[in-house]
Design an enzyme around this catalytic site. Structure first.
Site, short mmCIF file in Angstrom:
data_model
loop_
_atom_site.label_atom_id
_atom_site.label_comp_id
_atom_site.label_asym_id
_atom_site.label_seq_id
_atom_site.Cartn_x
_atom_site.Cartn_y
_atom_site.Cartn_z
N CYS A 1 36.26 -16.03 -13.33
CA CYS A 1 37.11 -16.34 -12.18
C CYS A 1 38.15 -17.44 -12.44
O CYS A 1 39.35 -17.17 -12.47
CB CYS A 1 36.24 -16.73 -10.99
SG CYS A 1 35.20 -15.37 -10.44
N1 NAD Z 1 31.30 -12.89 -11.67
C1 NAD Z 1 31.60 -13.65 -10.66
O1 NAD Z 1 31.09 -14.76 -10.55
C2 NAD Z 1 32.57 -13.20 -9.58
C3 NAD Z 1 32.55 -13.86 -8.37
C4 NAD Z 1 33.42 -13.47 -7.37
C5 NAD Z 1 34.31 -12.43 -7.62
N2 NAD Z 1 34.33 -11.80 -8.83
C6 NAD Z 1 35.28 -10.71 -9.02
O2 NAD Z 1 34.60 -9.48 -8.89
C7 NAD Z 1 35.16 -8.51 -9.77
C8 NAD Z 1 34.07 -7.93 -10.66
O3 NAD Z 1 33.56 -8.97 -11.49
P1 NAD Z 1 32.15 -8.92 -12.19
O4 NAD Z 1 31.87 -10.33 -12.61
O5 NAD Z 1 31.14 -8.21 -11.33
O6 NAD Z 1 32.47 -8.02 -13.46
P2 NAD Z 1 31.43 -7.47 -14.56
O7 NAD Z 1 32.18 -7.41 -15.83
O8 NAD Z 1 30.15 -8.26 -14.48
O9 NAD Z 1 31.08 -6.00 -14.08
C9 NAD Z 1 32.02 -4.99 -14.02
C10 NAD Z 1 31.32 -3.66 -14.27
O10 NAD Z 1 32.31 -2.63 -14.13
C11 NAD Z 1 32.03 -1.64 -15.10
N3 NAD Z 1 33.23 -0.82 -15.29
C12 NAD Z 1 34.33 -1.09 -16.04
N4 NAD Z 1 35.23 -0.11 -15.88
C13 NAD Z 1 34.70 0.78 -15.01
C14 NAD Z 1 35.17 1.98 -14.42
N5 NAD Z 1 36.38 2.47 -14.69
N6 NAD Z 1 34.36 2.65 -13.56
C15 NAD Z 1 33.13 2.14 -13.26
N7 NAD Z 1 32.65 1.02 -13.78
C16 NAD Z 1 33.42 0.33 -14.63
C17 NAD Z 1 31.56 -2.41 -16.31
O11 NAD Z 1 30.81 -1.56 -17.18
C18 NAD Z 1 30.70 -3.51 -15.65
O12 NAD Z 1 29.35 -3.10 -15.54
C19 NAD Z 1 36.28 -9.22 -10.53
O13 NAD Z 1 37.50 -9.01 -9.86
C20 NAD Z 1 35.89 -10.68 -10.39
O14 NAD Z 1 37.01 -11.53 -10.46
C21 NAD Z 1 33.45 -12.15 -9.81
#
Ligand code: NAD
Length: 420
Positions: free
Chosen positions: A260
């Site tokens: 983030c």
């Molecule tokens: N991690 C955090 O602390 C956090 C907190 C708040 C918001 N966010 C936001 O949430 C969003 C997701 O972040 P995250 O940390 O969960 O990411 P992550 O990388 O942990 O998970 C993303 C998942 O999406 C999958 N993926 C990739 N391409 C894909 C597709 N085309 N179809 C289906 N699945 C697919 C990946 O295999 C992975 O399992 C981002 O925008 C991030 O900025 C993250």
């Protein structure tokens, strides 16, 4: 058949699925990573905030299922998108993963569907990028289907505020979209707060992250000044934090990490340029925070110099390489930058991290702390995981550089401990 489909089974998607499933809202997780899907269907979690013993009963009861097949979206009432929103190599927003998934959703969109984007992104994404792809199906937003933005605010590793208890912000394209999204989240979340538009919801999330980034930069800058002045920045921050009003404590450190803070603020600075506007706080904070690993290298260099050693040829053992304490998340970790900088200077780098068994791209495996304390020329505390005896470390190591104040007052009493 499921009530909710979540696209993206990561740090955001898996805890979200747990919250819905525990509220008896059946949930299917859709992800392209077949290994992750197989693990989830075995009830095995790879997300620390959702232990396997909590996930397994939900999978066994059918409340959570997982698939790589986007056709599972057809049967769900609501589709939530929790996919990565990285920066491109030129540090511009890269929405290709989200928009690729939205194209897949559009192929399966049907009347009655609610689609919510949860990924952090710039204001305008839901209306200007997502909506046209869904509307190209001929279905009408607000009547045939609903579309909203609701940012995920999870802080991995945190237990006092969780996905369920942190208030959920919702902004819909139409009032009907807003109402539909609020109704869904109210089934599972403790508190839902509606705002007037997706843009307001998108910007709310960015404000939260920019606030942290700017305040961390402020103390990181102060830490560099304190270093020159010979003042203990940790003492100053702790003393200021005794003020019961008008001050919020942020700690200095070796730099920002995670998905983030190092990334999201630049989504807004990119979008701002469309309005002939320069977000100077964001750029300045980024500059200061990105410089911290270089400052850490400088501090290690000076510490080694004080015992008549050069970085070149010295063994530097890093303690903690994930981006924050007690999690195994390496994304954007400043420790990785420090490994590169130290190697560029000719240091032999080793590390210890109970949450990160190996760094294959650096050819490193987590080494025992005991052995390193005897042999390393310098031990650098980069991330202060709990469960490590930092007082003992400060006593036994030849030279310590502590970027987290893990050794506290004990460290400062010991001439071999240098603090940020
Ligand atoms: N991690 C955090 O602390 C956090 C907190 C708040 C918001 N966010 C936001 O949430 C969003 C997701 O972040 P995250 O940390 O969960 O990411 P992550 O990388 O942990 O998970 C993303 C998942 O999406 C999958 N993926 C990739 N391409 C894909 C597709 N085309 N179809 C289906 N699945 C697919 C990946 O295999 C992975 O399992 C981002 O925008 C991030 O900025 C993250």
């Amino acid at each position: 058949m499921s009530d909710v489909a979540i696209v993206g089974a990561g740090y955001v998607g898996v805890p979200l699925a747990q919250v819905f499933a525990e509220a008896r809202v059946s949930t299917v997780l859709v992800d392209v990573d077949a290994g992750r899907i197989a693990a989830l269907n075995e009830g095995e979690s790879y997300i620390e905030d959702v232990p396997s013993d909590q996930l397994r009963p939900l999978v066994e009861s059918g409340a959570i299922s997982a698939t790589t097949d986007y056709d599972a979206l057809r049967d769900a009432d609501a589709i939530l998108v929790a996919l990565p929103t990285p920066l491109s190599v030129n540090r511009e927003p890269d929405l290709s993963i989200v928009l690729g998934a939205v194209e897949e959703i559009a192929k399966r969109l049907r009347p009655g569907h609610l689609v919510v984007l949860e990924s952090t992104t710039y204001p305008g994404t839901t209306r200007e990028e997502v909506l046209p792809l869904l509307a190209a199906t001929g279905l009408q937003v607000g009547t045939d289907f609903h579309l909203a933005f609701s940012p995920e605010r999870v802080d991995p590793g945190r237990t006092d505020w969780t996905t369920k208890t942190t208030p959920k912000i919702v902004g819909g394209i139409t009032d009907g979209c807003k109402a539909a999204a609020c109704a869904l989240y109210e089934r599972a979340m403790d508190r839902v707060i509606a705002v007037s538009s997706p843009e307001a919801a998108e910007l709310t999330k960015l404000l939260e992250n920019i606030f942290r980034s700017v305040n961390i930069a402020l103390v990181n800058e102060l830490a560099q000044l304190c270093d020159r002045m010979g003042v203990d920045v940790w003492e100053v921050v702790d003393a200021a934090a005794t003020k019961p009003f008008g001050f919020m404590s942020f700690k200095p450190g070796p730099g920002l990490g995670g998905h983030c803070l190092p990334v999201d603020p630049f989504y807004l600075s990119w979008k701002a340029r469309e309005y002939d506007f320069y977000t100077e706080f964001i750029e300045l904070a980024g500059k200061i925070n990105e410089n911290m690993p270089y400052f850490c290298l400088d501090k290690i260099t000076r510490a080694l110099n004080s015992v008549e050693k050069s970085v070149k040829g010295s063994t530097v053992h890093l303690v903690g390489v994930s981006y924050k304490a007690d999690v195994g998340d390496l994304r954007e970790s400043p420790a990785l930058k420090l490994v590169e900088l130290l190697r560029d200077e000719g240091a032999h780098v080793s590390y210890h991290d109970p949450h990160i068994p190996a760094l294959p791209e650096y050819g490193l495996e987590s080494a025992s702390l005991d052995g390193a304390l005897e042999s390393a020329d310098c031990v650098a505390i980069v991330t202060a995981h709990s469960g490590i005896d930092y007082d003992g470390l400060a006593d036994r190591a030849r030279l310590v550089v502590d970027f987290r104040n893990a050794t506290g007052a004990n460290g400062s009493l010991n001439g071999r401990v240098w603090k940020l």
